[in-house]
Design an enzyme around this catalytic site. Structure first.
Site, short mmCIF file in Angstrom:
data_model
loop_
_atom_site.label_atom_id
_atom_site.label_comp_id
_atom_site.label_asym_id
_atom_site.label_seq_id
_atom_site.Cartn_x
_atom_site.Cartn_y
_atom_site.Cartn_z
N CYS A 71 -0.50 -19.11 9.55
CA CYS A 71 -1.55 -19.95 10.14
C CYS A 71 -0.84 -21.04 10.93
O CYS A 71 -0.09 -21.84 10.33
CB CYS A 71 -2.44 -20.54 9.05
SG CYS A 71 -3.74 -21.55 9.74
N CYS A 75 -5.92 -22.26 17.84
CA CYS A 75 -5.42 -21.19 16.96
C CYS A 75 -3.96 -20.86 17.27
O CYS A 75 -3.64 -20.25 18.30
CB CYS A 75 -6.28 -19.94 17.06
SG CYS A 75 -5.88 -18.75 15.77
O1 PYC Z 1 -3.96 -21.65 13.75
O2 PYC Z 1 -3.16 -19.66 13.31
C1 PYC Z 1 -4.05 -20.52 13.25
C2 PYC Z 1 -5.29 -20.18 12.52
C3 PYC Z 1 -5.64 -18.99 11.95
C4 PYC Z 1 -6.90 -19.16 11.38
C5 PYC Z 1 -7.30 -20.46 11.61
N1 PYC Z 1 -6.30 -21.07 12.30
#
Ligand code: PYC
Length: 319
Positions: free
Chosen positions: A95, A245
Site C-alpha cells: 500500500c 493511490c
Molecule cells: O496507496 O497503494 C495505495 C493504496 C492501495 C489501497 C489504498 N491505497
C-alpha cells in the site's frame, strides 16, 4: 480499575492521512502472532485473528475507508519494521499511501530519522526515504504490465478497454470518458468501477497465476496542467482511494513504460480525486521496473482502542 476493566483488550494505534487517504497504524496490544516469518505471521493473523482486523477497522470503531497497517518486527535485519496492510474486507500486498503513513508515524514516534530505511511487506522489501517529518519517497516493489488492451463489456455503459498491471496489488486501468472524475460523481464512478470489476471476474480475467484483480483505476486528463493524469481508484472493499493511490500510480507508470510513453527518470505527477498529487519516477534495475512515489502524510490521532468484552459490537458490525 474494576475487575471487569482488567479484561478489556487495549490496542495502541496512530491515525494519519496521506493525501487525504487514512492509515491506522497498529503499534501494540494485538494478538501474539508467534516468531515466524512475515508470511507465517500474516497467515496466523488471517486464519486465527481475522476478527481483530474487522474490530480495528470497521464500524463502529473505524470505517470502510481506513487502511490498517499492522507494524511488526521485521524478520530481516536490514528492515526497520515489517508491515501487514489490511482493509475492511481483507489484506493488501502493498500500500503506497499506507507506507508513507507508516514512515511519518515512525518519525512521529522518534523511531526513524530523515534518510533511507527499508520496510518489509508481504510482497517484498520497499525502500523509504524520509525527506522531512511529513514527506516521504517510497521505492515500491517492481511493477509490470501483465496484459494490454483487454476489452470488457460493462452493462449499461458499453465496452471499456484497459490494461492489467501489478503495482504491489492487481489493477485494471482504463481511460474514462464518462462523468468527470470529481467528488460529486463518486457514487456513479464507484458503481461503474464495481461493474468493471464484476465483469473481469465473470470473464475469468485475472492477474498472474489467477490472482483476482481487485483494484480498478479510471483515468482522464488532469485538472491542473502541472500534473500528467487524474485518477479514480476503487479499492477491494468498494471504498474509493482519496489519495492518487501509490500502488495504482506504480501500475500506471509500469504501463506507460511498457507503452514507451514514459522513460526511466521522467517525472510523473499523478493527481487523485481530491486533487492531491503523488510524484512518481521509475528506474530500471536488471530489467525490473522500480517505481517510486513521493507524497505527504500527517498524523491525526494517537489512540487506545478499547475492546470491552460486554460490547456487542466489540468485533465490528458484521454485514
Ligand atoms: O496507496 O497503494 C495505495 C493504496 C492501495 C489501497 C489504498 N491505497
Amino acid at each position: 480499575m474494576t475487575a471487569n476493566q482488567s479484561l478489556f483488550r487495549k490496542i495502541e494505534v496512530i491515525d494519519s492521512h496521506t493525501a487525504g487517504e487514512p492509515t491506522r497504524c497498529v503499534l501494540s496490544g494485538g494478538p501474539d502472532l508467534g516468531g515466524g516469518s512475515l508470511t507465517e505471521r500474516m497467515a496466523k493473523l488471517r486464519h486465527d485473528h481475522d476478527g481483530m482486523r474487522r474490530a480495528i477497522l470497521c464500524e463502529p470503531r473505524g470505517s470502510d475507508v481506513v487502511v490498517g497497517a499492522w507494524v511488526l518486527e521485521a524478520d530481516t535485519p536490514d528492515c526497520i519494521a515489517a508491515v501487514v496492510f489490511f482493509n475492511n474486507v481483507g489484506y493488501l500486498g502493498m500500500c503506497g499511501h499506507g507506507t508513507i503513513g507508516v514512515a511519518v508515524t515512525l518519525a512521529h514516534l522518534g523511531r526513524i530519522r530523515p534518510g533511507i530505511h527499508f520496510l518489509q511487506t508481504p510482497v517484498g522489501k520497499v525502500k523509504i526515504d524520509l525527506l522531512s517529518s511529513n514527506r516521504v519517497t517510497v521505492e515500491n516493489v517492481s511493477a509490470y504490465r501483465y496484459r494490454v488492451g483487454v476489452n470488457v463489456h460493462v452493462p449499461g455503459y458499453g465496452t471499456v478497454v484497459g490494461d492489467v498491471a501489478w503495482g504491489g496489488n492487481w489493477f485494471f486501468l482504463c481511460e474514462h470518458d464518462g462523468l468527470p472524475l470529481d467528488l460529486k460523481n463518486v457514487d456513479d464512478l464507484t458503481e461503474h468501477a464495481w461493474k468493471i470489476r464484476a465483469e473481469l471476474s465473470a470473464r475469468g480475467i485475472t492477474g498472474a497465476d489467477g490472482a483476482e484483480i481487485d483494484h480498478i483505476e479510471l483515468f482522464t486528463a488532469p485538472h491542473e496542467t502541472a500534473n500528467h493524469c487524474r485518477n479514480f481508484v476503487l479499492c477491494p472493499g468498494k471504498a474509493y482511494d482519496r489519495s492518487p493511490c501509490g500502488t495504482g500510480t506504480s501500475a500506471k507508470m509500469a504501463c506507460l513504460i511498457a507503452a514507451g510513453k514514459l522513460a526511466p527518470g521522467d517525472a510523473w505527477r499523478q493527481e487523485g480525486i481530491l486533487g492531491t498529487v503523488f510524484e512518481g519516477h521509475v528506474r530500471i534495475q536488471n530489467g525490473a521496473i522500480l517505481p517510486s512515489i513521493t507524497g505527504s502524510a500527517f498524523v491525526m490521532a494517537e489512540s487506545t482502542l478499547i475492546f470491552d468484552p460486554e460490547d456487542p459490537f466489540r468485533n465490528g458490525i458484521l454485514a
